[in-house]
Design a protein around this motif. Structure first.
Motif, PDB file in Angstrom:
ATOM      1  N   ALA A  17       0.674  -1.175  -0.069  1.00  0.00           N
ATOM      2  CA  ALA A  17      -0.073  -0.103  -0.085  1.00  0.00           C
ATOM      3  C   ALA A  17       0.970   1.306   0.054  1.00  0.00           C
ATOM      4  O   ALA A  17       0.524   2.208  -0.923  1.00  0.00           O
ATOM      5  CB  ALA A  17      -1.011   0.082   1.329  1.00  0.00           C
ATOM      6  N   ARG A  18       2.125   1.310   0.668  1.00  0.00           N
ATOM      7  CA  ARG A  18       2.875   2.354   0.668  1.00  0.00           C
ATOM      8  C   ARG A  18       3.650   2.607  -0.559  1.00  0.00           C
ATOM      9  O   ARG A  18       3.656   3.675  -0.968  1.00  0.00           O
ATOM     10  CB  ARG A  18       4.114   2.071   1.850  1.00  0.00           C
ATOM     11  N   GLN A  19       3.901   1.376  -1.386  1.00  0.00           N
ATOM     12  CA  GLN A  19       4.354   1.525  -2.712  1.00  0.00           C
ATOM     13  C   GLN A  19       3.361   2.357  -3.609  1.00  0.00           C
ATOM     14  O   GLN A  19       3.756   3.043  -4.425  1.00  0.00           O
ATOM     15  CB  GLN A  19       5.029   0.253  -2.968  1.00  0.00           C
ATOM     16  N   LEU A  20       2.019   1.877  -3.540  1.00  0.00           N
ATOM     17  CA  LEU A  20       1.021   2.565  -4.372  1.00  0.00           C
ATOM     18  C   LEU A  20       1.129   3.872  -4.215  1.00  0.00           C
ATOM     19  O   LEU A  20       1.097   4.715  -5.092  1.00  0.00           O
ATOM     20  CB  LEU A  20      -0.146   1.962  -4.167  1.00  0.00           C
ATOM     21  N   ALA A  21       1.128   4.614  -2.563  1.00  0.00           N
ATOM     22  CA  ALA A  21       1.250   5.781  -2.675  1.00  0.00           C
ATOM     23  C   ALA A  21       2.453   6.650  -2.838  1.00  0.00           C
ATOM     24  O   ALA A  21       2.209   7.743  -3.641  1.00  0.00           O
ATOM     25  CB  ALA A  21       1.123   5.973  -0.981  1.00  0.00           C
ATOM     26  N   LEU A  22       3.467   5.758  -3.040  1.00  0.00           N
ATOM     27  CA  LEU A  22       4.717   6.555  -3.476  1.00  0.00           C
ATOM     28  C   LEU A  22       4.601   6.721  -5.017  1.00  0.00           C
ATOM     29  O   LEU A  22       4.916   7.498  -5.526  1.00  0.00           O
ATOM     30  CB  LEU A  22       5.813   5.663  -3.020  1.00  0.00           C
ATOM     31  N   ALA A  23       4.142   5.560  -5.745  1.00  0.00           N
ATOM     32  CA  ALA A  23       4.037   5.838  -7.029  1.00  0.00           C
ATOM     33  C   ALA A  23       2.859   6.962  -7.539  1.00  0.00           C
ATOM     34  O   ALA A  23       3.356   7.447  -8.479  1.00  0.00           O
ATOM     35  CB  ALA A  23       3.364   4.401  -7.654  1.00  0.00           C
ATOM     36  N   ASP A  24       2.049   7.028  -6.573  1.00  0.00           N
ATOM     37  CA  ASP A  24       1.157   8.313  -6.892  1.00  0.00           C
ATOM     38  C   ASP A  24       1.936   9.451  -6.821  1.00  0.00           C
ATOM     39  O   ASP A  24       1.752  10.684  -7.534  1.00  0.00           O
ATOM     40  CB  ASP A  24      -0.248   8.157  -5.885  1.00  0.00           C
ATOM     41  N   ARG A  25       2.732   9.678  -5.975  1.00  0.00           N
ATOM     42  CA  ARG A  25       3.371  10.871  -5.719  1.00  0.00           C
ATOM     43  C   ARG A  25       4.340  11.227  -6.678  1.00  0.00           C
ATOM     44  O   ARG A  25       4.689  12.366  -7.129  1.00  0.00           O
ATOM     45  CB  ARG A  25       4.119  10.786  -4.462  1.00  0.00           C
ATOM     46  N   ILE A  26       5.246  10.149  -7.293  1.00  0.00           N
ATOM     47  CA  ILE A  26       6.441  10.461  -8.014  1.00  0.00           C
ATOM     48  C   ILE A  26       6.238  10.422  -9.466  1.00  0.00           C
ATOM     49  O   ILE A  26       6.599  10.759 -10.310  1.00  0.00           O
ATOM     50  CB  ILE A  26       7.539   9.676  -7.784  1.00  0.00           C
ATOM     51  N   GLY A  27       4.902   9.700  -9.608  1.00  0.00           N
ATOM     52  CA  GLY A  27       4.534   9.610 -11.016  1.00  0.00           C
ATOM     53  C   GLY A  27       5.478   8.897 -12.105  1.00  0.00           C
ATOM     54  O   GLY A  27       6.100   7.799 -11.715  1.00  0.00           O
ATOM     55  N   GLU A  28       5.400   9.768 -12.917  1.00  0.00           N
ATOM     56  CA  GLU A  28       6.585   9.233 -14.309  1.00  0.00           C
ATOM     57  C   GLU A  28       8.095   9.982 -14.209  1.00  0.00           C
ATOM     58  O   GLU A  28       8.734   9.996 -15.124  1.00  0.00           O
ATOM     59  CB  GLU A  28       6.015   9.405 -15.584  1.00  0.00           C
ATOM     60  N   ARG A  29       8.348  10.652 -13.197  1.00  0.00           N
ATOM     61  CA  ARG A  29       9.489  11.465 -13.081  1.00  0.00           C
ATOM     62  C   ARG A  29      10.758  10.532 -13.252  1.00  0.00           C
ATOM     63  O   ARG A  29      10.763   9.248 -12.645  1.00  0.00           O
ATOM     64  CB  ARG A  29       9.776  12.062 -11.608  1.00  0.00           C
ATOM     65  N   ASP A  30      11.771  11.005 -13.862  1.00  0.00           N
ATOM     66  CA  ASP A  30      13.165  10.214 -13.907  1.00  0.00           C
ATOM     67  C   ASP A  30      13.650  10.151 -12.517  1.00  0.00           C
ATOM     68  O   ASP A  30      13.430  11.088 -11.756  1.00  0.00           O
ATOM     69  CB  ASP A  30      14.020  10.993 -14.732  1.00  0.00           C
ATOM     70  N   TRP A  31      14.595   9.196 -12.226  1.00  0.00           N
ATOM     71  CA  TRP A  31      15.304   9.407 -10.852  1.00  0.00           C
ATOM     72  C   TRP A  31      16.740   9.323 -11.128  1.00  0.00           C
ATOM     73  O   TRP A  31      17.267   8.962 -11.996  1.00  0.00           O
ATOM     74  CB  TRP A  31      15.166   8.039 -10.254  1.00  0.00           C
ATOM     75  N   GLN A  32      17.393   9.926  -9.992  1.00  0.00           N
ATOM     76  CA  GLN A  32      18.879  10.195 -10.152  1.00  0.00           C
ATOM     77  C   GLN A  32      19.385   9.959  -8.745  1.00  0.00           C
ATOM     78  O   GLN A  32      18.944  10.604  -7.826  1.00  0.00           O
ATOM     79  CB  GLN A  32      19.453  11.512 -10.606  1.00  0.00           C
ATOM     80  N   LEU A  33      20.301   8.946  -8.475  1.00  0.00           N
ATOM     81  CA  LEU A  33      20.777   8.479  -7.126  1.00  0.00           C
ATOM     82  C   LEU A  33      22.122   9.145  -6.915  1.00  0.00           C
ATOM     83  O   LEU A  33      22.905   9.094  -7.764  1.00  0.00           O
ATOM     84  CB  LEU A  33      20.764   7.074  -6.942  1.00  0.00           C
ATOM     85  N   ASP A  34      22.451  10.010  -5.918  1.00  0.00           N
ATOM     86  CA  ASP A  34      23.803  10.604  -5.687  1.00  0.00           C
ATOM     87  C   ASP A  34      24.247   9.824  -4.311  1.00  0.00           C
ATOM     88  O   ASP A  34      23.663  10.359  -3.242  1.00  0.00           O
ATOM     89  CB  ASP A  34      23.563  12.134  -5.680  1.00  0.00           C
ATOM     90  N   LEU A  35      25.102   9.098  -4.386  1.00  0.00           N
ATOM     91  CA  LEU A  35      25.696   8.456  -3.460  1.00  0.00           C
ATOM     92  C   LEU A  35      26.518   9.186  -2.682  1.00  0.00           C
ATOM     93  O   LEU A  35      26.723   8.954  -1.317  1.00  0.00           O
ATOM     94  CB  LEU A  35      26.322   7.051  -3.624  1.00  0.00           C
ATOM     95  N   THR A  36      27.369  10.227  -2.894  1.00  0.00           N
ATOM     96  CA  THR A  36      28.152  11.242  -2.289  1.00  0.00           C
ATOM     97  C   THR A  36      27.148  11.852  -1.365  1.00  0.00           C
ATOM     98  O   THR A  36      27.612  12.142  -0.090  1.00  0.00           O
ATOM     99  CB  THR A  36      28.911  12.050  -3.112  1.00  0.00           C
ATOM    100  N   GLU A  37      25.909  12.482  -1.753  1.00  0.00           N
ATOM    101  CA  GLU A  37      25.382  13.190  -0.805  1.00  0.00           C
ATOM    102  C   GLU A  37      24.207  12.473  -0.192  1.00  0.00           C
ATOM    103  O   GLU A  37      23.477  12.825   0.831  1.00  0.00           O
ATOM    104  CB  GLU A  37      24.509  14.473  -1.568  1.00  0.00           C
ATOM    105  N   GLY A  38      23.937  11.125  -0.651  1.00  0.00           N
ATOM    106  CA  GLY A  38      23.161  10.256  -0.131  1.00  0.00           C
ATOM    107  C   GLY A  38      21.644  10.523  -0.368  1.00  0.00           C
ATOM    108  O   GLY A  38      20.450  10.608   0.478  1.00  0.00           O
TER     109      GLY A  38
END
Length: 225
Positions: A17-38
């Motif tokens: 259920a939390r994953q569905l709520a997260l999907a509603d929030r981020i939609g189709e946005r691209d993602w980028q992970l910065d491990l230096t900043e975390g």
């Protein structure tokens, strides 16, 4: 049923259920992970701190594997991004869940989604699966709006129940009872064949089981919010 399967059954629906709520929030946005900043960035407007869980390696054929972030010593991951995976390792040691304590194992035994759903259920966080060439990284998000982890609406509860039993081989009755309890529903049982859930807002869910203990019919009524 193994301890891992019990833990998954207990937490899968609320975590889903939390994953569905997260999907509603981020939609189709691209993602980028910065491990230096975390931090992870979704599109131009969403930015959250992360805790690393682990990675899936595709391998060849059916030889994909999971590697916990705490065990990924070859990648020189920042220590401050490993606290959650270390906590899960400690939990696994105390609870006797080998999949949370062994550094790596085949995906056919436990894949990243199931491990991340368990982690979500235990910690109250949402996770994200970030695919890359040859595998995927799984991480939990910090600082999300409280609405994403609060109990879901009755309408969403019906949806979650249907999707979980289609997606995962779980004990239907045990999953349902855990889910309704975690979501704040009162639960009544009429023998092995019927569970009735009552939401604080007045909605009702009636779940009938077949002779194999699997959900055969779901009905009820949803009161306007």
């Amino acid at each position: 049923m193994s301890r891992f399967e019990e833990l998954f059954t207990q937490h899968v629906a609320t975590a889903f259920a939390r994953q569905l709520a997260l999907a509603d929030r981020i939609g189709e946005r691209d993602w980028q992970l910065d491990l230096t900043e975390g931090v992870v960035t979704f599109g131009e407007d969403l930015r959250y701190p992360v805790q690393l869980l682990g990675t899936e390696s595709d391998g060849s054929g059916s030889h994909g594997s999971w590697l916990w972030a705490w065990a990924n010593t070859g990648s020189n991951l920042p220590v401050h991004l490993l606290h959650l995976s270390e906590w899960l390792r400690g939990y696994g040691e105390q609870a006797g869940v080998a999949e949370l304590t062994e550094a790596s194992f085949p995906l056919e035994r436990a894949d990243g989604a199931r491990l991340a759903l368990i982690a979500s259920g235990l910690t109250g966080r949402c996770y994200y699966r970030g695919p890359y060439d040859g595998g995927a990284v799984f991480f939990h998000l910090e600082g999300l709006p409280a609405s994403l982890i609060e109990p879901v609406s009755p309408e969403r509860a019906f949806l979650v129940l249907g999707q979980v039993i289609q997606a995962f081989p779980v004990d239907h009755r045990a999953m349902l009872l855990a889910f309704l309890g975690q979501q704040g529903w009162s639960i009544g049982e009429d023998g092995p064949g019927l569970v009735v859930g009552h939401h604080p807002g007045g909605s009702e869910m009636r779940v009938e089981f077949d002779e194999q203990g699997r959900i055969g019919r779901v009905s009820g009524q949803v009161q306007p919010g």
